[in-house]
Design an enzyme around this catalytic site. Structure first.
Site, short mmCIF file in Angstrom:
data_model
loop_
_atom_site.label_atom_id
_atom_site.label_comp_id
_atom_site.label_asym_id
_atom_site.label_seq_id
_atom_site.Cartn_x
_atom_site.Cartn_y
_atom_site.Cartn_z
N ALA A 93 -1.80 -9.61 -0.61
CA ALA A 93 -1.78 -8.16 -0.57
C ALA A 93 -2.69 -7.79 -1.75
O ALA A 93 -2.64 -8.33 -2.75
CB ALA A 93 -0.44 -7.40 -0.83
N SER A 144 -10.88 -13.42 -6.17
CA SER A 144 -12.20 -12.86 -5.82
C SER A 144 -13.26 -13.38 -6.51
O SER A 144 -12.97 -13.90 -7.55
CB SER A 144 -11.96 -11.24 -5.88
N TYR A 157 -9.33 -3.56 -10.43
CA TYR A 157 -9.40 -4.82 -9.62
C TYR A 157 -10.18 -5.81 -10.34
O TYR A 157 -9.44 -7.29 -10.38
CB TYR A 157 -10.34 -4.28 -8.54
N1 LIG Z 1 -12.31 -8.08 1.98
C1 LIG Z 1 -12.96 -8.84 0.96
O1 LIG Z 1 -14.23 -8.61 0.72
C2 LIG Z 1 -12.34 -9.58 -0.25
C3 LIG Z 1 -13.01 -10.54 -1.04
C4 LIG Z 1 -12.44 -11.21 -2.00
C5 LIG Z 1 -11.04 -11.00 -2.19
N2 LIG Z 1 -10.08 -10.14 -1.23
C6 LIG Z 1 -8.56 -10.34 -1.61
O2 LIG Z 1 -8.28 -10.34 -0.08
C7 LIG Z 1 -6.93 -9.80 -0.06
C8 LIG Z 1 -6.55 -9.22 1.35
O3 LIG Z 1 -7.50 -8.17 1.18
P1 LIG Z 1 -8.35 -7.62 2.57
O4 LIG Z 1 -9.80 -7.82 2.44
O5 LIG Z 1 -7.63 -8.27 3.79
O6 LIG Z 1 -7.68 -5.99 2.47
P2 LIG Z 1 -7.27 -5.03 3.67
O7 LIG Z 1 -7.87 -5.12 5.20
O8 LIG Z 1 -7.39 -3.74 3.05
O9 LIG Z 1 -5.88 -5.43 3.59
C9 LIG Z 1 -5.06 -5.20 2.37
C10 LIG Z 1 -3.67 -5.69 2.71
O10 LIG Z 1 -2.69 -5.75 1.58
C11 LIG Z 1 -1.78 -4.61 1.94
N3 LIG Z 1 -1.18 -3.78 0.66
C12 LIG Z 1 -2.03 -3.07 -0.16
N4 LIG Z 1 -0.90 -2.59 -0.99
C13 LIG Z 1 0.05 -3.04 -0.72
C14 LIG Z 1 1.31 -2.90 -1.54
N5 LIG Z 1 1.50 -2.05 -2.48
N6 LIG Z 1 2.38 -3.52 -1.06
C15 LIG Z 1 2.33 -4.50 0.18
N7 LIG Z 1 1.12 -4.85 0.77
C16 LIG Z 1 0.07 -3.86 0.36
C17 LIG Z 1 -1.99 -3.64 3.02
O11 LIG Z 1 -1.00 -3.25 3.71
P3 LIG Z 1 -0.17 -2.05 3.67
O12 LIG Z 1 -1.34 -0.89 3.52
O13 LIG Z 1 0.29 -1.79 5.01
O14 LIG Z 1 0.63 -1.92 2.65
C18 LIG Z 1 -3.05 -4.70 3.83
O15 LIG Z 1 -2.12 -5.66 4.81
C19 LIG Z 1 -6.97 -8.89 -1.08
O16 LIG Z 1 -6.05 -9.67 -2.20
C20 LIG Z 1 -8.19 -8.75 -1.65
O17 LIG Z 1 -8.50 -8.55 -3.19
C21 LIG Z 1 -10.91 -9.55 -0.08
#
Ligand SMILES: NC(=O)c1ccc[n+]([C@@H]2O[C@H](COP(=O)([O-])OP(=O)(O)OC[C@H]3O[C@@H](n4cnc5c(N)ncnc54)[C@H](OP(=O)(O)O)[C@@H]3O)[C@@H](O)[C@H]2O)c1
Length: 269
Positions: A93, A144, A157
């Protein structure tokens, strides 16, 4: 060959309602995992749980805000009530933010992002540790590229992702000899809603489309690579070659790396 490491493995995935977490849940379900899925949006979470069952996994959806220590404790307890153990914890998350530190009217958004991105991994880990020790399990942390490099914004972040490296790196040393392993993953740009949902200076979702969406990795590919690394109990994974080079370059020419990072990560709002 189909990977079966997670067959009947009890896995908690946080942030499973969307993006990489959703893709992790579905991939794990296809391997026959016994899943607990956590996030705040109950309806989406139930949808992912339903789809996971259709793919052959067991799935329990537990609405959870990972910034709440109590809710994380309950998440782990309910998992153990249902399945009797925890084998793998995937701390996925996360939320992002759009505003420079110098433009923040107060620290509300900064504290919120830090609470989700840092403590939102510490709380589930602390609650699950006794069970992970018993199962000689796996911990996965989503970092990340901002875990390594500074940003054009002194935002929470970047600070939170750096903090995870210090925390989980230290925990790995504490856990040496227990059989519990820690895998830190650092995905590049992945095509999810992370940037669109990033909080603006008033704590509202930004809503824009980032220029980084073009050429981004799919959540499915990212999930597969994360699970391969976790299955092999690797220390780290998903570090693009450019970032490996950048880590080395930062030691000898830190100013040059700062300038590159500034160009690539300048604010989009
Ligand atoms: N996308 C990228 O380019 C990228 C790159 C590097 C790292 N990451 C990392 O990958 C992970 C997943 O990100 P994503 O890209 O899949 O983003 P995303 O599509 O926005 O998904 C984020 C997830 O986290 C949940 N979340 C957010 N706040 C929360 C809270 N307070 N409690 C529980 N769940 C929460 C959201 O669900 P709800 O809103 O339903 O709670 C959603 O399921 C993150 O840690 C992000 O930093 C992503």
């Amino acid at each position: 060959m189909v990977n079966r490491t997670f067959r009947e493995n009890v896995v908690i995935v946080t942030g499973a309602s969307a993006g990489i977490g959703r893709a992790l849940a579905l991939e794990l379900a296809g391997q026959g995992a016994m899943l607990t899925l956590a996030a705040r949006r109950t309806e989406l979470l139930e949808e992912v749980a339903g789809e996971s069952r259709n793919r052959g996994g067991e799935a329990l959806a537990i609405p959870t805000d990972v910034s709440s220590r109590e809710q994380c404790r309950r998440l782990v307890e309910q998992t153990v009530e249902r399945y009797g153990r925890v084998d793998t914890l995937i701390n996925n998350a996360g939320i992002n933010m759009t505003t420079r530190f110098t433009d923040l009217p107060d620290l509300g958004v900064f504290e919120r992002v830090m609470a989700v991105d840092f403590y939102g991994q510490v709380y589930p880990t602390h609650a699950a540790l006794p069970y992970l020790r018993a199962s000689r399990g796996r911990i996965v942390s989503l970092g990340s590229l901002k875990s390594f490099f500074a940003n054009a914004r002194a935002d929470a972040y970047t600070a939170g992702k750096h903090a995870l490296v210090g925390f989980f790196g230290s925990l790995r040393i504490e856990l040496a000899g227990t059989g519990v392993t820690v895998t830190l993953v650092y995905p590049p740009w992945v095509a999810t809603e992370l940037r669109t949902r990033a909080l603006d200076r008033d704590g509202r979702p930004w809503g824009g489309v980032s220029r980084h969406e073009e050429g981004a990795m799919s959540p499915e590919t990212c999930a597969r690579l994360i699970l391969e690394a976790a299955a092999a109990r690797k220390r780290e994974a998903l570090i693009p070659t450019r970032a490996k080079f950048g880590r080395w370059l930062a030691l000898v020419a830190p100013g040059m790396v700062d300038r590159t990072v500034a160009k690539e990560t300048e604010p989009e709002s």
